[in-house]
Scaffold this active site. Structure first.
Site, mmCIF file in Angstrom:
data_model
loop_
_atom_site.group_PDB
_atom_site.id
_atom_site.type_symbol
_atom_site.label_atom_id
_atom_site.label_comp_id
_atom_site.label_asym_id
_atom_site.label_seq_id
_atom_site.Cartn_x
_atom_site.Cartn_y
_atom_site.Cartn_z
ATOM 1 C CD GLU A 10 0.006 15.174 -18.000
ATOM 2 O OE1 GLU A 10 1.095 14.923 -17.476
ATOM 3 O OE2 GLU A 10 -0.381 14.635 -19.034
ATOM 4 N NE ARG A 21 -4.114 -1.910 1.867
ATOM 5 C CZ ARG A 21 -4.077 -3.019 2.596
ATOM 6 N NH1 ARG A 21 -3.162 -3.168 3.522
ATOM 7 N NH2 ARG A 21 -4.973 -3.963 2.408
ATOM 8 C CG ASN A 48 2.227 16.522 -23.640
ATOM 9 O OD1 ASN A 48 3.145 15.860 -23.154
ATOM 10 N ND2 ASN A 48 0.967 16.376 -23.288
ATOM 11 N NE ARG A 87 3.378 16.714 -14.630
ATOM 12 C CZ ARG A 87 3.615 15.948 -13.577
ATOM 13 N NH1 ARG A 87 2.898 16.067 -12.499
ATOM 14 N NH2 ARG A 87 4.571 15.052 -13.598
ATOM 15 C CD GLU A 125 11.691 15.690 -23.590
ATOM 16 O OE1 GLU A 125 10.965 16.617 -23.174
ATOM 17 O OE2 GLU A 125 11.265 14.775 -24.323
ATOM 18 C CG HIS A 164 4.625 10.718 -28.714
ATOM 19 N ND1 HIS A 164 3.817 11.200 -27.714
ATOM 20 C CD2 HIS A 164 5.839 10.531 -28.151
ATOM 21 C CE1 HIS A 164 4.514 11.316 -26.604
ATOM 22 N NE2 HIS A 164 5.753 10.917 -26.836
ATOM 23 C CE LYS A 166 7.849 17.185 -14.885
ATOM 24 N NZ LYS A 166 8.076 15.868 -15.386
ATOM 25 C CG HIS A 185 6.515 15.355 -26.322
ATOM 26 N ND1 HIS A 185 7.249 16.518 -26.251
ATOM 27 C CD2 HIS A 185 7.193 14.447 -25.575
ATOM 28 C CE1 HIS A 185 8.311 16.319 -25.481
ATOM 29 N NE2 HIS A 185 8.308 15.069 -25.059
ATOM 30 C CG HIS A 202 11.385 10.600 -26.733
ATOM 31 N ND1 HIS A 202 10.024 10.612 -26.939
ATOM 32 C CD2 HIS A 202 11.629 11.567 -25.818
ATOM 33 C CE1 HIS A 202 9.469 11.530 -26.171
ATOM 34 N NE2 HIS A 202 10.414 12.125 -25.479
ATOM 35 C CE LYS A 249 3.566 12.542 -16.596
ATOM 36 N NZ LYS A 249 2.987 12.997 -17.875
HETATM 37 N N1 NAD Z 1 7.402 10.147 -15.404
HETATM 38 C C1 NAD Z 1 7.573 11.132 -16.249
HETATM 39 O O1 NAD Z 1 7.177 12.269 -15.997
HETATM 40 C C2 NAD Z 1 8.308 10.858 -17.521
HETATM 41 C C3 NAD Z 1 8.745 11.923 -18.319
HETATM 42 C C4 NAD Z 1 9.474 11.639 -19.464
HETATM 43 C C5 NAD Z 1 9.762 10.323 -19.801
HETATM 44 N N2 NAD Z 1 9.319 9.316 -19.011
HETATM 45 C C6 NAD Z 1 9.638 7.923 -19.324
HETATM 46 O O2 NAD Z 1 11.046 7.799 -19.283
HETATM 47 C C7 NAD Z 1 11.445 6.729 -20.141
HETATM 48 C C8 NAD Z 1 12.619 7.204 -20.961
HETATM 49 O O3 NAD Z 1 13.652 7.542 -20.090
HETATM 50 P P1 NAD Z 1 15.169 7.504 -20.533
HETATM 51 O O4 NAD Z 1 15.297 8.209 -21.819
HETATM 52 O O5 NAD Z 1 15.957 7.947 -19.367
HETATM 53 O O6 NAD Z 1 15.378 5.957 -20.890
HETATM 54 P P2 NAD Z 1 16.040 4.700 -20.121
HETATM 55 O O7 NAD Z 1 15.734 4.709 -18.705
HETATM 56 O O8 NAD Z 1 15.654 3.514 -20.910
HETATM 57 O O9 NAD Z 1 17.587 4.959 -20.314
HETATM 58 C C9 NAD Z 1 18.143 4.917 -21.599
HETATM 59 C C10 NAD Z 1 19.325 3.967 -21.691
HETATM 60 O O10 NAD Z 1 20.464 4.589 -21.099
HETATM 61 C C11 NAD Z 1 21.072 3.710 -20.157
HETATM 62 N N3 NAD Z 1 21.633 4.581 -19.115
HETATM 63 C C12 NAD Z 1 20.966 5.306 -18.199
HETATM 64 N N4 NAD Z 1 21.809 6.067 -17.509
HETATM 65 C C13 NAD Z 1 23.050 5.798 -17.964
HETATM 66 C C14 NAD Z 1 24.333 6.297 -17.644
HETATM 67 N N5 NAD Z 1 24.508 7.260 -16.743
HETATM 68 N N6 NAD Z 1 25.400 5.790 -18.304
HETATM 69 C C15 NAD Z 1 25.222 4.841 -19.266
HETATM 70 N N7 NAD Z 1 24.029 4.361 -19.632
HETATM 71 C C16 NAD Z 1 22.950 4.844 -18.989
HETATM 72 C C17 NAD Z 1 19.954 2.816 -19.685
HETATM 73 O O11 NAD Z 1 20.472 1.598 -19.214
HETATM 74 C C18 NAD Z 1 19.154 2.642 -20.972
HETATM 75 O O12 NAD Z 1 19.722 1.623 -21.750
HETATM 76 C C19 NAD Z 1 10.237 6.357 -20.961
HETATM 77 O O13 NAD Z 1 9.712 5.154 -20.480
HETATM 78 C C20 NAD Z 1 9.252 7.495 -20.712
HETATM 79 O O14 NAD Z 1 7.918 7.063 -20.771
HETATM 80 C C21 NAD Z 1 8.622 9.561 -17.888
#
Ligand code: NAD
Length: 363
Positions: free
Chosen positions: A240, A124, A248, A244, A188, A255, A230, A251, A267, A146
């Site tokens: 959101e 929980r 986008n 918020r 971003e 997308h 942010k 995006h 992305h 999120k």
């Molecule tokens: N919650 C939110 O508000 C929010 C906002 C934007 C994106 N997201 C989510 O985030 C995800 C994308 O995040 P991301 O781009 O960080 O992808 P990710 O977490 O998949 O990381 C990308 C790659 O980089 C590698 N990596 C990470 N840090 C590293 C480092 N310091 N050195 C070497 N390799 C490293 C990881 O192992 C992975 O292979 C998506 O699932 C998206 O939906 C969420």
């Protein structure tokens, strides 16, 4: 180390600090051991981040006398699903994790989203800390609470709002980030400059080479600025409901292009193309002047991000992907457009012909 507080409505969530700096792990450990006491900590990471940083981080926890376990899963978006959640939850139970346990999300957005999701439902709800290691995670996904996992029919369809207890963004992690992942974050950051802050936009365009070389002094200023933007948006619109959505920007079409490319377009590349398209639509509809449009196109190219949609991508496919999203959202494509740099707004009724023309012109 810089620090800023995310001030949230006390009735729904508690406030927390984002701390940003370069090589801050030692100070991070002192803060965790003093301010975020738990019977047990569980570091959750993916195998790529784990292979570089897990040992160092585990040792750092142990050095300050904290009881720490570690769980790893396979890196990548394809792990962000219910099977990995069940696997991690099984391991948490085996370890003996209970309501006195604190989860530590060490990694990019995939780790952060999934650990946040588990923290929000395990027994929980238990607390968690975000230690973001990608640029996207440092400026975006680790802030705002999120959490989500993907379902076979779509991304982020199962999730919660659950704020972390703290965020520690150490720029040192960015030194090992693959170029493609760094560029995703760069898109971003440019987005923040366009939607919120003319000063950030200028800082970025004047220092783009240093940013691309991952100069920690310049990156510190930029990451701090982005986190501030942010956090201000999250403070006003935690769940959101409105503001918020401005995040986008770029995006919607981004997308659609990513999906049509079958994800051969990253992305960041999709968002870059989406931002140019949104700016061109804004200009065509006489909201944005041509000089500002040119500045936006220039900064995206300066960053090494693409400005053209590949010739072989069918405009009809991109449009039908947009319509698919439209069906999900009350038959309206919500585009974020611009009146000028720093002045975005949501527009719900753009003529398909304008979008179609812009896609064609961008090939
Ligand atoms: N919650 C939110 O508000 C929010 C906002 C934007 C994106 N997201 C989510 O985030 C995800 C994308 O995040 P991301 O781009 O960080 O992808 P990710 O977490 O998949 O990381 C990308 C790659 O980089 C590698 N990596 C990470 N840090 C590293 C480092 N310091 N050195 C070497 N390799 C490293 C990881 O192992 C992975 O292979 C998506 O699932 C998206 O939906 C969420």
């Amino acid at each position: 180390m810089r620090s800023m507080k995310v001030n949230l409505d006390k009735k729904s969530s508690s406030s927390y600090e984002i701390r940003i700096g370069y090589k801050i792990v030692d100070r991070m450990m002192l803060i965790i051991s003093k301010n975020f006491k738990a019977n047990r900590y569980v570091l959750i990471t993916d195998n790529s981040v784990g292979s570089i940083y897990a040992k160092q981080m585990m040792d750092s926890f142990k050095d300050v006398g904290l009881n720490i376990n570690r769980i790893e899963f396979s890196a990548g978006e394809s792990s962000k699903n219910i099977n990995t959640v069940m696997d991690i939850v099984g391991k948490l139970l085996e370890i003996g994790a209970d309501r006195g346990t604190m989860l530590i999300a060490l990694g990019g957005g995939v780790v952060g989203d999934m650990v946040g999701f588990i923290a929000s439902i395990y027994m929980r709800g238990i607390p968690y800390i975000q230690i973001p290691t990608t640029l996207i995670a440092q400026v975006d996904s680790s802030i705002g609470g999120k959490t989500a996992i993907d379902l076979p029919v779509g991304k982020n369809l199962l999730g919660t709002f659950c704020q972390p207890c703290a965020v520690f963004a150490d720029l040192m992690f960015l030194e090992t980030l693959p170029q493609k992942e760094f560029n995703n974050g760069l898109a971003e950051i440019i987005k923040y400059g366009i939607i919120d802050d003319e000063k950030l936009f200028r800082l970025l365009s004047e220092n783009m080479d240093a940013v691309k070389n991952r100069d920690s002094v310049v990156l510190l200023k930029i990451v701090e600025n982005c986190c501030r933007i942010k956090k201000s948006i999250v403070e006003i619109d935690e769940k959101e409901q409105g503001l918020r959505r401005l995040l986008n920007f770029g995006h919607t079409l981004g997308h659609a292009i990513e999906a049509v490319s079958k994800y051969t377009i990253s992305h960041g590349e999709g968002v870059a193309l989406g931002m140019i398209a949104a700016a061109r639509i804004s200009e065509k509809m006489r909201y944005l002047d041509l000089t500002q449009l040119k500045r936006i196109e220039e900064i995206i190219l300066q960053a090494g991000l693409p400005g053209k949609i590949p010739q072989n991508f069918s405009t009809a496919d991109i449009m039908s992907r947009l319509v698919m999203d439209k069906k999900k959202k009350d038959d309206i494509v919500n585009f974020v457009l611009l009146k000028k740099i720093g002045m975005p707004f949501v527009h719900g009724g753009i003529d398909d012909k304008i979008i179609n023309d812009v896609i064609e012109e961008m090939k």
